[in-house]
Design a protein around this motif. Structure first.
Motif, PDB file in Angstrom:
ATOM      1  N   VAL A 262       0.957  -1.245   0.002  1.00  0.00           N
ATOM      2  CA  VAL A 262      -0.058   0.071  -0.070  1.00  0.00           C
ATOM      3  C   VAL A 262       0.976   1.255   0.016  1.00  0.00           C
ATOM      4  O   VAL A 262       0.793   2.219  -0.802  1.00  0.00           O
ATOM      5  CB  VAL A 262      -0.858  -0.149   1.114  1.00  0.00           C
ATOM      6  CG1 VAL A 262      -1.744   1.134   1.340  1.00  0.00           C
ATOM      7  CG2 VAL A 262      -2.018  -1.144   0.965  1.00  0.00           C
ATOM      8  N   MET A 263       1.873   1.458   0.607  1.00  0.00           N
ATOM      9  CA  MET A 263       2.853   2.439   0.951  1.00  0.00           C
ATOM     10  C   MET A 263       3.548   2.534  -0.422  1.00  0.00           C
ATOM     11  O   MET A 263       3.720   3.618  -0.999  1.00  0.00           O
ATOM     12  CB  MET A 263       3.837   2.198   2.060  1.00  0.00           C
ATOM     13  CG  MET A 263       3.256   2.322   3.430  1.00  0.00           C
ATOM     14  SD  MET A 263       2.345   3.879   3.574  1.00  0.00           S
ATOM     15  CE  MET A 263       4.003   4.632   4.030  1.00  0.00           C
ATOM     16  N   SER A 264       3.965   1.586  -1.102  1.00  0.00           N
ATOM     17  CA  SER A 264       4.595   1.802  -2.199  1.00  0.00           C
ATOM     18  C   SER A 264       3.664   2.530  -3.464  1.00  0.00           C
ATOM     19  O   SER A 264       4.150   3.342  -4.240  1.00  0.00           O
ATOM     20  CB  SER A 264       5.191   0.469  -2.886  1.00  0.00           C
ATOM     21  OG  SER A 264       4.268  -0.373  -2.884  1.00  0.00           O
ATOM     22  N   ASP A 265       2.402   2.100  -3.427  1.00  0.00           N
ATOM     23  CA  ASP A 265       1.573   2.449  -4.425  1.00  0.00           C
ATOM     24  C   ASP A 265       1.503   4.302  -4.257  1.00  0.00           C
ATOM     25  O   ASP A 265       1.518   4.880  -5.229  1.00  0.00           O
ATOM     26  CB  ASP A 265       0.161   1.973  -4.313  1.00  0.00           C
ATOM     27  CG  ASP A 265       0.252   0.584  -4.732  1.00  0.00           C
ATOM     28  OD1 ASP A 265       1.192   0.199  -5.672  1.00  0.00           O
ATOM     29  OD2 ASP A 265      -0.518  -0.374  -4.358  1.00  0.00           O
ATOM     30  N   GLN A 266       1.275   4.685  -2.935  1.00  0.00           N
ATOM     31  CA  GLN A 266       1.063   5.960  -2.414  1.00  0.00           C
ATOM     32  C   GLN A 266       2.379   6.748  -3.004  1.00  0.00           C
ATOM     33  O   GLN A 266       2.291   7.838  -3.513  1.00  0.00           O
ATOM     34  CB  GLN A 266       0.718   6.042  -0.882  1.00  0.00           C
ATOM     35  CG  GLN A 266      -0.636   5.530  -0.641  1.00  0.00           C
ATOM     36  CD  GLN A 266      -0.804   5.735   0.755  1.00  0.00           C
ATOM     37  OE1 GLN A 266      -0.008   6.199   1.496  1.00  0.00           O
ATOM     38  NE2 GLN A 266      -1.880   5.327   1.061  1.00  0.00           N
ATOM     39  N   ARG A 267       3.575   6.174  -2.666  1.00  0.00           N
ATOM     40  CA  ARG A 267       4.986   7.086  -2.801  1.00  0.00           C
ATOM     41  C   ARG A 267       4.921   7.179  -4.547  1.00  0.00           C
ATOM     42  O   ARG A 267       5.387   8.294  -4.898  1.00  0.00           O
ATOM     43  CB  ARG A 267       6.072   6.266  -2.291  1.00  0.00           C
ATOM     44  CG  ARG A 267       7.352   6.916  -2.607  1.00  0.00           C
ATOM     45  CD  ARG A 267       8.431   6.109  -2.103  1.00  0.00           C
ATOM     46  NE  ARG A 267       8.208   5.588  -0.745  1.00  0.00           N
ATOM     47  CZ  ARG A 267       8.163   4.434  -0.274  1.00  0.00           C
ATOM     48  NH1 ARG A 267       8.054   3.464  -1.132  1.00  0.00           N
ATOM     49  NH2 ARG A 267       7.853   4.001   0.936  1.00  0.00           N
ATOM     50  N   GLN A 268       4.498   6.189  -5.137  1.00  0.00           N
ATOM     51  CA  GLN A 268       4.708   6.188  -6.757  1.00  0.00           C
ATOM     52  C   GLN A 268       3.695   7.355  -7.293  1.00  0.00           C
ATOM     53  O   GLN A 268       4.074   8.225  -8.169  1.00  0.00           O
ATOM     54  CB  GLN A 268       4.438   4.851  -7.396  1.00  0.00           C
ATOM     55  CG  GLN A 268       4.644   4.946  -8.921  1.00  0.00           C
ATOM     56  CD  GLN A 268       5.983   4.768  -9.121  1.00  0.00           C
ATOM     57  OE1 GLN A 268       6.941   4.339  -8.541  1.00  0.00           O
ATOM     58  NE2 GLN A 268       6.309   5.179 -10.266  1.00  0.00           N
ATOM     59  N   LYS A 269       2.502   7.556  -6.686  1.00  0.00           N
ATOM     60  CA  LYS A 269       1.708   8.456  -7.044  1.00  0.00           C
ATOM     61  C   LYS A 269       2.193  10.095  -6.791  1.00  0.00           C
ATOM     62  O   LYS A 269       2.225  10.874  -7.600  1.00  0.00           O
ATOM     63  CB  LYS A 269       0.278   8.351  -6.429  1.00  0.00           C
ATOM     64  CG  LYS A 269      -0.556   7.329  -6.994  1.00  0.00           C
ATOM     65  CD  LYS A 269      -1.848   7.003  -6.275  1.00  0.00           C
ATOM     66  CE  LYS A 269      -2.534   5.721  -6.493  1.00  0.00           C
ATOM     67  NZ  LYS A 269      -3.883   5.513  -5.781  1.00  0.00           N
ATOM     68  N   ARG A 270       2.837  10.169  -5.490  1.00  0.00           N
ATOM     69  CA  ARG A 270       3.488  11.326  -5.095  1.00  0.00           C
ATOM     70  C   ARG A 270       4.635  11.813  -6.109  1.00  0.00           C
ATOM     71  O   ARG A 270       4.736  13.004  -6.400  1.00  0.00           O
ATOM     72  CB  ARG A 270       3.734  11.294  -3.749  1.00  0.00           C
ATOM     73  CG  ARG A 270       2.786  11.264  -2.601  1.00  0.00           C
ATOM     74  CD  ARG A 270       3.157  11.816  -1.266  1.00  0.00           C
ATOM     75  NE  ARG A 270       4.344  10.738  -0.833  1.00  0.00           N
ATOM     76  CZ  ARG A 270       3.797   9.531  -0.089  1.00  0.00           C
ATOM     77  NH1 ARG A 270       2.434   9.531   0.217  1.00  0.00           N
ATOM     78  NH2 ARG A 270       4.871   8.771   0.344  1.00  0.00           N
TER      79      ARG A 270
END
Length: 565
Positions: A262-270
């Motif tokens: 979940v955290m990796s998906d959010q980082r990619q979007k940012r």
């Protein structure tokens, strides 16, 4: 504002003088007094010294006047010449006397050395004759043999000493070995007894230790069984705990993996959003930068145009003023040239005057030097004449001295020739004297040589015996000399075979009868003297031979005695 491409006005440097030093009158007087005080003291001291020197001169002059009372203190030229002439004559006589004494001393020394050399040569010739030369060789051989014998004796003594030492060492070693063997046997017995006792004690200790070991082994076995059971229980409990912990870890890992996704998906979007914002900022910045550079270029063009216009305006305003300053510079330049010409002409005149003065001074010095050189040449010529005169006088004295020496040498040669002539005359008279038996003289000369040889051999053998040298080389040399000269090899006729009876009648051609023969005195005037000398020489030879035989016998006995003892 000034510009470097426009002509500038000349500016004169302004020199500022230093402010004057203000002193009061009292201080100036004090400084002046202190400055001249040392010079005044030095002046007073010099004046005092001059006064003292004048006083001493005055006192000395008065004493001289009282002492000499008006007499003339300087000798005249004639007295001085007479004194020098007398001194030169005395020196000449003294030199002549010394030369004669040296010549006489050298002549005496030469004669003395000549006599010594002749005596040494005669002695050496006596020793270098065939007989004495062989004796000298025998003496050297004897000394060599003595050294060899001494070395052999030393070596023999050393061998004996080493043998004695070896025997003594062998005995000592045998005694030490026997003593050590006995001590080893005693030690072995004691060790055997100690070992037996120790063995008994060890057996007892071993039995006790075995019993103790069995008891401890049983006890340790029981403890090991108990420990094993306890360890098995603890191991089972530990395995159960580890299984529970492993299950809990697996659950935690699953939860953490889901959270990380979940955290990796959010980082990619940012990150995507940030890249879009940065791209927009870059575009805006590039546009603003291009507009700013265009404004700068326009502003620079405007400044350059304004500067050019202002410079043209200033050039138009300053044109009359520049023309005026150039004329003033030209006038000032002319004035400076005129001043320089005046200064140059004054310097030229001054230099010309100094050159003339230097030339005159140089000519005056040159004239003085020529006068001085002329006087020096005259003095050198006078000195040369005096030196030539003195040299001629010395040469004359030397010639006279050499002439005197030559005459003395010729006189000595004449005397020597006279002596030699007398000797030759005497020898001719002796040779031409009737009734002289030269064969007898030769025999006597041989006897003299034989006597000298045996006497010399006996002396050398005595010296060799005193030194402890062997006499074998001397015996060999004496025997060889006797064989070469047939000494002791005469044909001896027994006395009973000697007879004086006449045998038959005398015939023509036989020898003269005893009565008619000439007497020995008529045949040889000095026959008695020769016969006496011959007897003495033969007696001397026999005595020396007997002494030599005694020495040989003594040496043989000395060799036999050590062997028999």
């Amino acid at each position: 504002m000034q510009y470097c491409w426009l002509p500038q006005e000349r500016r004169e440097p302004v020199f500022r003088e230093k402010p004057p030093v203000v002193l009061s009158s009292s201080r100036f007087q004090r400084i002046r007094a202190n400055a001249t005080q040392a010079a005044k003291q030095e002046q007073l001291h010099q004046q005092q010294l001059r006064n003292e020197a004048d006083e001493k001169l005055r006192i000395g002059g008065e004493e001289l006047l009282r002492k000499f009372a008006g007499r003339n203190l300087c000798i005249s030229r004639e007295e001085e010449c007479a004194r020098e002439l007398k001194q030169m004559q005395d020196e000449h006589l003294e030199a002549k006397r010394l030369a004669e004494e040296e010549a006489k001393a050298s002549r005496l020394e030469h004669q003395k050395t000549r006599r010594e050399r002749i005596e040494a040569a005669q002695k050496l010739l006596e020793q270098l004759r065939p007989g004495p030369r062989e004796l000298q060789c025998a003496r050297l051989q004897s000394e060599v043999m003595r050294s060899v014998n001494a070395q052999r004796e030393v070596q023999a003594e050393f061998v004996k000493a080493t043998r004695r030492q070896e025997e003594l060492d062998r005995k000592i070693f045998q005694e030490q070995v026997l003593r050590g063997f006995e001590e080893a046997q005693l030690r072995h017995r004691e060790q055997c007894q100690q070992l037996a006792e120790h063995k008994k004690e060890l057996l007892q200790l071993i039995a006790e230790r075995e019993r103790e070991r069995q008891a401890t082994k049983a006890k340790e076995l029981e403890e090991a069984l108990q420990e094993r059971e306890r360890n098995q229980r603890m191991l089972k409990e530990q395995q159960d705990k580890e299984k529970e912990l492993q299950a809990a870890r697996q659950r935690l890992k699953k939860e953490e993996a889901l959270a990380s996704l979940v955290m990796s998906d959010q980082r990619q979007k940012r990150l995507l959003m940030l890249e879009e914002v940065e791209q927009v900022q870059c575009d805006i910045h590039n546009k603003a930068k291009g507009h700013l550079e265009q404004l700068k270029r326009d502003r620079a063009k405007q400044r350059v145009e304004q500067r050019i216009q202002r410079n043209e305006k200033l050039a138009k305003e300053l044109a009359p003023r520049l023309h005026y300053s150039a004329r003033e510079d030209e006038e000032r330049h002319k004035r400076q040239l005129e001043e320089m010409r005046k200064v140059h002409s004054a310097e030229q005149a001054k230099r010309r005057e100094s050159r003339e003065q230097a030339k005159n001074a140089r000519l005056a010095v040159q004239r003085e030097e020529e006068k001085l050189a002329r006087r020096m040449r005259q003095k050198a010529a006078e000195d040369r004449k005096e030196a030539e005169k003195l040299r001629l006088q010395n040469d004359l004295t030397n010639v006279q001295f050499m002439k005197q020496q030559r005459q003395e040498h010729l006189q000595r040669i004449r005397e020597l020739r006279r002596e030699l002539d007398d000797q030759v005359k005497k020898r001719i008279e002796e040779e031409t004297r009737p009734g002289t038996n030269y064969n007898r003289e030769a025999q006597l000369e041989e006897l003299r040589e034989d006597a000298f040889f045996f006497d010399y051999a006996r002396q050398l053998m005595d010296e060799a015996k005193a030194k402890g040298c062997p006499l074998k080389p001397f015996i060999r040399a004496v025997g060889q000399y006797k064989n070469d000269n047939r000494i002791g090899a005469e044909i001896r006729i027994p006395r009973h075979m000697i007879t004086r009876l006449p045998m038959g009648r005398r015939a023509q051609g036989d020898s003269q009868a005893e009565g008619k023969e000439k007497s020995l005195k008529d045949q040889e005037p000095n026959a008695n003297e020769l016969s006496k000398e011959e007897k003495l020489l033969r007696q001397k030879i026999q005595e020396n031979l007997k002494k030599i035989e005694d020495l040989v016998l003594q040496e043989g006995e000395a060799k036999k005695n050590p062997t028999t003892s």
